[in-house]
Write an enzyme that holds these catalytic residues in place. Structure first.
Site, mmCIF file in Angstrom:
data_model
loop_
_atom_site.group_PDB
_atom_site.id
_atom_site.type_symbol
_atom_site.label_atom_id
_atom_site.label_comp_id
_atom_site.label_asym_id
_atom_site.label_seq_id
_atom_site.Cartn_x
_atom_site.Cartn_y
_atom_site.Cartn_z
ATOM 1 N N ASP A 18 -7.273 1.196 -25.460
ATOM 2 C CA ASP A 18 -7.582 1.078 -24.033
ATOM 3 C C ASP A 18 -7.809 2.441 -23.404
ATOM 4 O OD1 ASP A 18 -7.304 -1.595 -23.905
ATOM 5 O OD2 ASP A 18 -5.306 -1.593 -23.016
ATOM 6 N N PRO A 61 0.821 -1.213 0.000
ATOM 7 C CA PRO A 61 0.000 0.000 0.000
ATOM 8 C C PRO A 61 0.859 1.269 0.000
ATOM 9 C CG PRO A 61 -0.219 -1.220 2.077
ATOM 10 C CD PRO A 61 0.625 -2.031 1.185
ATOM 11 N N GLU A 103 1.525 -7.508 7.998
ATOM 12 C CA GLU A 103 1.690 -6.056 7.835
ATOM 13 C C GLU A 103 2.794 -5.746 6.832
ATOM 14 O OE1 GLU A 103 -1.415 -5.151 10.179
ATOM 15 O OE2 GLU A 103 -0.155 -3.677 9.170
ATOM 16 N N ARG A 128 -1.534 -8.809 -21.021
ATOM 17 C CA ARG A 128 -2.400 -8.502 -22.165
ATOM 18 C C ARG A 128 -1.695 -7.581 -23.164
ATOM 19 N NH1 ARG A 128 -5.158 -3.663 -21.969
ATOM 20 N NH2 ARG A 128 -6.913 -4.464 -23.186
#
Ligand SMILES: N#Cc1c(-c2ccc3ccn(Cc4ccc(CN5CCCCC5)cc4)c3c2)n[nH]c1N
Length: 237
Positions: free
Chosen positions: A169, A85, A112, A154
């Site tokens: 895209d 994060p 964590e 992709r």
């Protein structure tokens, strides 16, 4: 391309063998290795975590187990990708950079997170990217890795049936794509925009760009504000 993934939940990555990545594997475009971090433990409990120095919630993943694992799984020419994060945003530009690599190694943390020294040590011999897929908190890195792998694979030539698909895209030209329609022409009193039935490809392309721009202005004005920071070659995060 070869991709290796390390996780304490290797079965979590099984869906990667379906759909796009699976087709790329079947066609020899992609090699995929998934490794159970506990294979590198040496204690009877196969422990991978311990309490955090300095206190704080939860547990932290041990450096010794990860270090020995990456010594085996991550060669010097690989790019080591660490979802966290606290990472640099993973964007379409990041996926494009990753898609040009010959070997990606993904380290899926849990608890964590992973002792920072694992990446400080790895950075002595490999390129390391600590990246985040969004401003929200997951329970571990596996979901983030699956998203990053799908976004990356992709883009590899030959993976998508029609190479055009990814060139239109969202984000590839900096704006969101416009709305899409298919048969029937009338559905629940709603019609397909007539321009899409005109056969005038220049007008259709212009209309789609206008629609994308309007959508971007309404939903993602930040994309029009100029370049943003993302995990790319000039970021050693
Ligand atoms: N990519 C990505 C992610 C992740 C992600 C990726 C990888 C792991 C490995 C473990 N977790 C869980 C977790 C939960 C909270 C915290 C913050 N703590 C605050 C108090 C001090 C200690 C750290 C860290 C790690 C992960 C989450 N979440 N969201 C993204 N976009």
């Amino acid at each position: 391309m070869r991709i290796d993934i390390v996780s304490i939940f290797p079965d979590y990555l099984a869906p990667l063998r379906l759909s796009l990545p699976g087709k790329a594997i079947d066609r020899g475009i992609l090699e995929l290795g998934v490794h159970d971090l506990r294979s590198w433990t040496r204690d009877v409990h196969r422990s991978v975590d311990d309490t955090p120095y300095g206190g704080g919630p939860g547990m932290v993943m041990r450096p010794d187990v990860w270090g020995e694992c990456l010594d085996d799984v991550c060669p010097d020419d690989a790019l080591l990708v660490v979802p966290t994060p606290a990472g640099v945003p993973f964007t379409q530009a990041t996926a494009e950079e990753f898609s040009t690599e010959s070997h990606l190694v993904f380290a899926c943390g849990r608890y964590e997170g992973i002792d920072q020294r694992v990446f400080d040590d790895a950075a002595r011999r490999v390129r390391v990217r600590e990246v985040s897929i969004g401003d929200f908190v997951l329970i571990g890195g596996e979901v983030a890795v699956m998203a990053m792998i799908e976004a990356t694979v992709r883009l590899i030539p030959g993976v998508l049936g029609n190479n055009e698909s990814h060139e239109q895209d969202s984000f590839s030209d900096g704006i969101l794509e416009g709305p899409a329609y298919t048969r029937p022409q009338q559905w629940r009193g709603l019609s397909v925009p007539p321009v899409l039935l005109s056969g005038d490809h220049a007008r259709i392309a212009a209309w789609r760009h206008e629609q994308g721009l309007a959508r971007t202005e309404a939903l993602r004005p930040d994309l029009l504000a100029g370049p943003t920071v993302s995990a790319g070659p000039d970021h050693t995060a």
